[in-house]
Every structure is written in C-alpha cells, then in structure tokens.
Design an enzyme around this catalytic site. Structure first.
Site, short mmCIF file in Angstrom:
data_model
loop_
_atom_site.label_atom_id
_atom_site.label_comp_id
_atom_site.label_asym_id
_atom_site.label_seq_id
_atom_site.Cartn_x
_atom_site.Cartn_y
_atom_site.Cartn_z
N PRO A 169 -11.56 -6.20 -9.12
CA PRO A 169 -11.19 -7.44 -9.53
C PRO A 169 -11.51 -8.43 -10.75
O PRO A 169 -10.84 -9.32 -11.35
CB PRO A 169 -11.64 -8.47 -8.35
CG PRO A 169 -12.31 -7.47 -7.35
CD PRO A 169 -12.67 -6.27 -8.03
N GLU A 202 -19.13 -4.66 -2.41
CA GLU A 202 -19.03 -5.71 -3.53
C GLU A 202 -18.80 -5.24 -4.65
O GLU A 202 -18.31 -6.06 -5.73
CB GLU A 202 -20.34 -6.59 -3.40
CG GLU A 202 -20.70 -7.10 -2.12
CD GLU A 202 -19.34 -8.12 -1.72
OE1 GLU A 202 -18.87 -8.93 -2.56
OE2 GLU A 202 -18.88 -7.92 -0.57
N ARG A 209 5.39 7.73 -13.05
CA ARG A 209 6.77 7.20 -13.23
C ARG A 209 7.33 7.58 -14.78
O ARG A 209 8.36 7.77 -14.78
CB ARG A 209 7.32 5.98 -12.49
CG ARG A 209 7.11 5.70 -11.18
CD ARG A 209 7.26 4.48 -10.55
NE ARG A 209 8.76 3.88 -11.05
CZ ARG A 209 9.69 4.25 -10.32
NH1 ARG A 209 9.43 4.85 -9.09
NH2 ARG A 209 10.91 3.72 -10.68
N ASP A 225 14.24 0.68 -15.00
CA ASP A 225 13.28 -0.17 -14.32
C ASP A 225 13.19 -1.58 -14.58
O ASP A 225 13.14 -2.04 -15.68
CB ASP A 225 11.92 0.49 -13.92
CG ASP A 225 11.76 1.30 -13.09
OD1 ASP A 225 12.81 1.32 -12.08
OD2 ASP A 225 10.77 2.14 -12.93
#
Ligand code: 9D3
Length: 254
Positions: free
Chosen positions: A89, A116, A154, A169
C-alpha cells in the site's frame, strides 16, 4: 518473459495462472511463471514466517530471514537483471505506463506480503521497486501481484492473439473505450445504433472515436488533460458536447 511470485498462498497464484490469456501464454511457452513460498525457507520446526512488531502495536510482520532466502533462491532461477517488485500500500501507483516499463525487463520477481507487511530491512536490501495498485485495501499482496503480472503479460508479444488488441486497449490510447453491441439487433426494446449496421466503415470509425472522446470527457476528464487532441478529435468531441447540451435534462452533463 519470466515472472516469479513469492507468496504464502501459492495456490492462489498458480490457480489463476492456469486460466485465460495468461494460462495460454504459459502453455505456449511465451511466458514462464514460477511461484515460491517463504514458509519453505524457514529453519525452525514451526516454520515461522511472521513475528510481533518491534515497538508494539497490532498485527504481525513477515520475518526478514525466510523472505531474504526466498528472494535469493528466486533470483538464482531468473534471467540476470530481473528486478524485485514488492506489492504494498506504500508503493508508487501502478499504471499502464509502469507496466510498459516493466515489460522491458527480462523477468520480474513479484513479492506479495501478508499481515501488516514485511520487515523494512528486506525492502532496503533486496527490493528494487514498491508498487500499489490503488487507494483501497485488500488483504494481501497476491491480488496486486496478479494484477501486475496480468497487465505486464498482455504487453508481451504473442500473449494476445491479435497484436492490435494490446494497442487498442483503453489507456494505451489514453481514452475510454466506445460502447459495444452484438446480436440481436433489438433487445428488450433497445436498438443497436444504426451506424453500426450501416457498413460505412469510415462513419463507424468516427462514431466510435466520438463516443470514446465523449465518455472520457464525461467520466474521466482527468485523462484528457494529458492528451493533445488532433483536429478531428477536437471536432468530434465538440459534436458530442453540443449533443450533450442539446439533450440536457434527459442526460446529466458535467
Ligand atoms: C492499517 C494499515 N494498513 C495499511 C493500509 C494495513 C495493511 C492493510 C492491507 C497492510 C497490508 C495490507 C495488504 N495489502 C497489500 O499487501 C497490498 C495492497 C493494497 O492493500 N492496496 C493496494 N495495493 C496493494 S499492493 C499490496
């Protein structure tokens, strides 16, 4: 390209990696995928991978020793120069532009955390890049590692059947996609836009471009800020806006 995922839940990744476009690319040998588990690199009888945080507080932290040995073993199997990417994060936001940078690497070691997070010294010593997939919370790095692996895969030549698909895309062009329709011509009293049935390929191309531009302007105006529109695009977007204003009250416009 060789992708390696380090995770306490290897089945989560290997199951996904057998499916769809990614799975076919692995079967065809266009991609190589390997997975390893820090639990297999523990040295105590309990096979401990986590411990309490120094300084106190809630939750557990992934121990440096098993992680460090797992990374070293993975790198020994990877093409020279493959970076270690930690999904967290706290990372830099993962975008299509980051994916285009990563596909230039010979391989990637994707490190998925749990609890964590991991002991910071592993990041300092062994992580080349720290990536977040967005401002929301998921339960571990595995989903993020799969997002990055899928997105980068991809872009590897031969992974998508049609090389134009990757180019077309959304985001590759910097615009949202146009609407799509297939048979039947009428569904629940709703018709397919007549231009799509006209056979006029130039009119269809302009309709699609107008809708892509218009929807981007309505839904993701931030995407238009970075793009220099061509004369045709400017014209088509102005048409869309004029139509949107003309039909105010029916549709909401911003
Ligand atoms: C209370 C602090 N939390 C940090 C936001 C704890 C925490 C929550 C979730 C720590 C780790 C996780 C697990 N998430 C990931 O490993 C993760 C993640 C994410 O949750 N969101 C977006 N991108 C990513 S990349 C890895």
């Amino acid at each position: 390209m060789h992708l390696h995922v380090i995770t306490l839940f290897p089945d989560m990744v290997s199951g996904w990696a057998r499916l769809g476009v990614f799975g076919r690319a692995v079967s065809n040998g266009v991609l190589e995928l390997s997975v390893s588990n820090p639990r297999d690199f523990t040295e105590d009888v309990h096979r401990t991978v986590d411990d309490r945080p120094y300084g106190g507080g809630p939750g557990m932290v992934m121990k440096a020793g098993p992680l460090s040995r797992t990374i070293a073993a993975a790198l020994a199997q990877m093409p020279a120069g493959s970076p270690v990417v930690y999904l967290s994060p706290q990372g830099e936001r993962f975008t299509q532009a980051v994916a285009r940078e990563l596909v230039a690497e010979p391989g990637l070691v994707l490190l998925a955390g749990r609890y964590e997070g991991i002991d910071e010294r592993v990041i300092d010593a062994a992580v080349d890049r720290e990536l977040s997939i967005g401002d929301f919370v998921v339960s571990g790095g595995e989903l993020a590692a799969m997002v990055v692996a899928d997105c980068v895969a991809r872009l590897v030549p031969g992974v998508l059947g049609d090389p134009e698909s990757a180019e077309q895309d959304s985001f590759s062009q910097g615009l949202l996609d146009c609407p799509h329709y297939t048979r039947p011509e009428q569904f629940d009293g709703r018709e397919v836009p007549p231009v799509l049935l006209s056979g006029d390929h130039e009119a269809i191309r302009r309709w699609r471009l107008r809708l892509s531009l218009g929807r981007t302007w309505e839904r993701r105006p931030d995407l238009l800020e970075g793009v220099e529109l061509t004369d045709e695009q400017r014209e088509l977007l102005d048409e869309y806006k004029a139509e949107a204003i003309a039909s105010m009250g029916k549709k909401r416009i911003r």
